[in-house]
Design an enzyme around this catalytic site. Structure first.
Site, short mmCIF file in Angstrom:
data_model
loop_
_atom_site.label_atom_id
_atom_site.label_comp_id
_atom_site.label_asym_id
_atom_site.label_seq_id
_atom_site.Cartn_x
_atom_site.Cartn_y
_atom_site.Cartn_z
N GLU A 143 -12.13 -4.71 -5.27
CA GLU A 143 -12.64 -3.32 -5.24
C GLU A 143 -11.82 -2.39 -6.14
O GLU A 143 -12.27 -1.28 -6.45
CB GLU A 143 -12.60 -2.77 -3.79
CG GLU A 143 -13.61 -3.41 -2.84
CD GLU A 143 -13.20 -4.81 -2.38
OE1 GLU A 143 -11.99 -5.07 -2.25
OE2 GLU A 143 -14.10 -5.66 -2.17
N ASN A 144 -10.62 -2.81 -6.52
CA ASN A 144 -9.74 -1.90 -7.27
C ASN A 144 -10.24 -1.58 -8.69
O ASN A 144 -9.77 -0.62 -9.31
CB ASN A 144 -8.31 -2.45 -7.35
CG ASN A 144 -7.54 -2.33 -6.06
OD1 ASN A 144 -6.63 -3.10 -5.77
ND2 ASN A 144 -7.89 -1.34 -5.23
N GLU A 202 -0.26 -12.34 13.10
CA GLU A 202 0.27 -11.13 13.71
C GLU A 202 0.21 -10.04 12.65
O GLU A 202 0.51 -10.30 11.47
CB GLU A 202 1.75 -11.32 14.12
CG GLU A 202 1.97 -12.35 15.19
CD GLU A 202 1.50 -11.88 16.56
OE1 GLU A 202 1.47 -10.66 16.80
OE2 GLU A 202 1.16 -12.74 17.38
N ASP A 223 0.83 -1.21 0.00
CA ASP A 223 0.00 0.00 0.00
C ASP A 223 0.86 1.27 0.00
O ASP A 223 1.95 1.27 0.57
CB ASP A 223 -0.90 -0.03 1.25
CG ASP A 223 -1.99 1.01 1.18
OD1 ASP A 223 -2.30 1.50 0.07
OD2 ASP A 223 -2.53 1.35 2.24
N GLY A 224 0.33 2.30 -0.61
CA GLY A 224 0.98 3.61 -0.53
C GLY A 224 1.60 4.10 -1.83
O GLY A 224 2.26 5.14 -1.85
N ARG A 266 0.15 7.65 -2.78
CA ARG A 266 0.67 8.74 -1.94
C ARG A 266 2.14 9.03 -2.24
O ARG A 266 2.57 10.18 -2.23
CB ARG A 266 0.49 8.39 -0.45
CG ARG A 266 -0.87 8.80 0.10
CD ARG A 266 -1.17 8.11 1.38
NE ARG A 266 -1.47 6.70 1.15
CZ ARG A 266 -1.53 5.78 2.11
NH1 ARG A 266 -1.30 6.13 3.34
NH2 ARG A 266 -1.84 4.54 1.82
C1 FPP Z 1 -2.11 0.11 -3.20
O1 FPP Z 1 -1.57 1.43 -3.17
C2 FPP Z 1 -1.53 -0.62 -4.31
C3 FPP Z 1 -2.24 -1.22 -5.32
C4 FPP Z 1 -3.70 -1.18 -5.40
C5 FPP Z 1 -1.55 -1.91 -6.42
C6 FPP Z 1 -0.40 -2.79 -6.02
C7 FPP Z 1 0.40 -3.04 -7.23
C8 FPP Z 1 1.74 -2.99 -7.32
C9 FPP Z 1 2.64 -2.84 -6.17
C10 FPP Z 1 2.42 -3.07 -8.63
C11 FPP Z 1 2.27 -4.26 -9.49
C12 FPP Z 1 2.36 -5.59 -8.89
C13 FPP Z 1 2.81 -6.70 -9.54
C14 FPP Z 1 2.49 -8.02 -9.03
C15 FPP Z 1 3.65 -6.61 -10.75
P1 FPP Z 1 -2.54 2.65 -3.44
O2 FPP Z 1 -2.56 2.92 -4.89
O3 FPP Z 1 -3.89 2.38 -2.85
O4 FPP Z 1 -1.81 3.78 -2.67
P2 FPP Z 1 -2.50 4.99 -1.87
O5 FPP Z 1 -3.22 4.35 -0.70
O6 FPP Z 1 -1.32 5.80 -1.43
O7 FPP Z 1 -3.40 5.69 -2.80
#
Ligand code: FPP
Length: 244
Positions: free
Chosen positions: A71-72, A211, A24-25, A28
């Site tokens: 949800e994404n 945990e 996550d993140g 941001r």
């Molecule tokens: C959450 O951060 C992240 C995601 C929804 C996507 C995760 C994907 C990757 C790390 C890249 C691709 C992965 C692979 C397997 C190649 P956010 O966008 O919700 O961040 P925010 O909370 O700061 O808005």
């Protein structure tokens, strides 16, 4: 390496059998730099590669990363497309360059929702890595914990309807066996970078006794040393220094 590894002070630390990471993140991270959110995902994807290899090298047996939730899909089309492109790039790279990695890749989630070319890559990566004997890497894509439990409930209802299972025969193990993680140990540690204190529909059933470690670092900045710190903390918790 098994479930123990040496730390710098050469004490053995207890490794989780199954580590979950909520990556996550990214958004941001990009916003802080005046970049589009997609730039955060690109750097997040690079970091995913680095941390995955590190987990494999230090001997984590199972790693699950949350790459895309059910949800994404609600995110702007441009962001969803950028994520799909990153998944494709990673899977193509996995097919091309990962012959030396002893990592078995599995996917958790309803992958039938993805474009046919991505589905094909998913199937090939699963197939080509199926004989690997090292770390199992679960990539949760179009995954939701509730969705997974609904899927399990439907399978169980069908088995009862077909007469292969009785209502009294349903137990916790019955449900575990119907989940995407069937046959794998439950996660014993879940790390969430970015400081958010939420489960976000991640491994709901499986994480009953996990945990949780929430870390105040955004995923693209999450370093091997952050993982080491989390593993030290997990090891201390597992050793129950508080007694009993
Ligand atoms: C959450 O951060 C992240 C995601 C929804 C996507 C995760 C994907 C990757 C790390 C890249 C691709 C992965 C692979 C397997 C190649 P956010 O966008 O919700 O961040 P925010 O909370 O700061 O808005």
């Amino acid at each position: 390496m098994g479930l123990f590894s040496k730390t710098e002070d050469s004490k053995e630390r207890i490794l989780p059998k199954h580590l979950g990471i909520i990556m996550d993140g990214n958004g941001r991270w990009a916003k802080k730099r005046g970049l589009p959110r997609t730039a955060g995902h690109t750097v997040g994807a690079q970091n995913f590669r680095t941390i995955t290899k590190y987990c494999s090298n230090i001997g984590i047996p199972f790693l699950t990363v949350y790459a895309f939730s059910t949800e994404n899909w609600r995110r702007p089309q441009e962001e969803v497309s950028a994520l799909m492109k990153l998944f494709k790039q990673y899977l193509e790279e996995a097919l091309r360059d990962f012959q030396d990695e002893n990592i078995r890749v599995r996917f958790l989630g309803d992958t039938s929702a993805f474009a046919p070319d991505l589905q094909e890559l998913i199937a090939r990566v699963e197939h080509d890595s199926s004989s690997k004997t090292g770390m199992v890497l679960n990539i949760a894509m179009n995954y939701g914990g509730r969705d997974e439990i609904v899927m399990a409930a439907k399978q169980i209802a069908q088995q009862v309807k077909d007469g292969v299972l009785t209502v009294d025969g349903i137990c916790e193990e019955t449900i575990s066996r119907c989940l995407y993680t069937a046959g794998q140990p439950d996660p014993d540690l879940i790390i969430r970078p970015s400081g958010e204190n939420r489960i976000s529909n991640f491994l709901l059933w499986q994480s009953a006794y996990a945990e949780y470690i929430i870390m105040d670092v955004l995923w693209p900045d999450f370093k091997k040393s952050d993982l080491d710190n989390a593993l030290e903390e997990f090891s201390r918790r597992s050793r129950r220094f508080g007694g009993v």
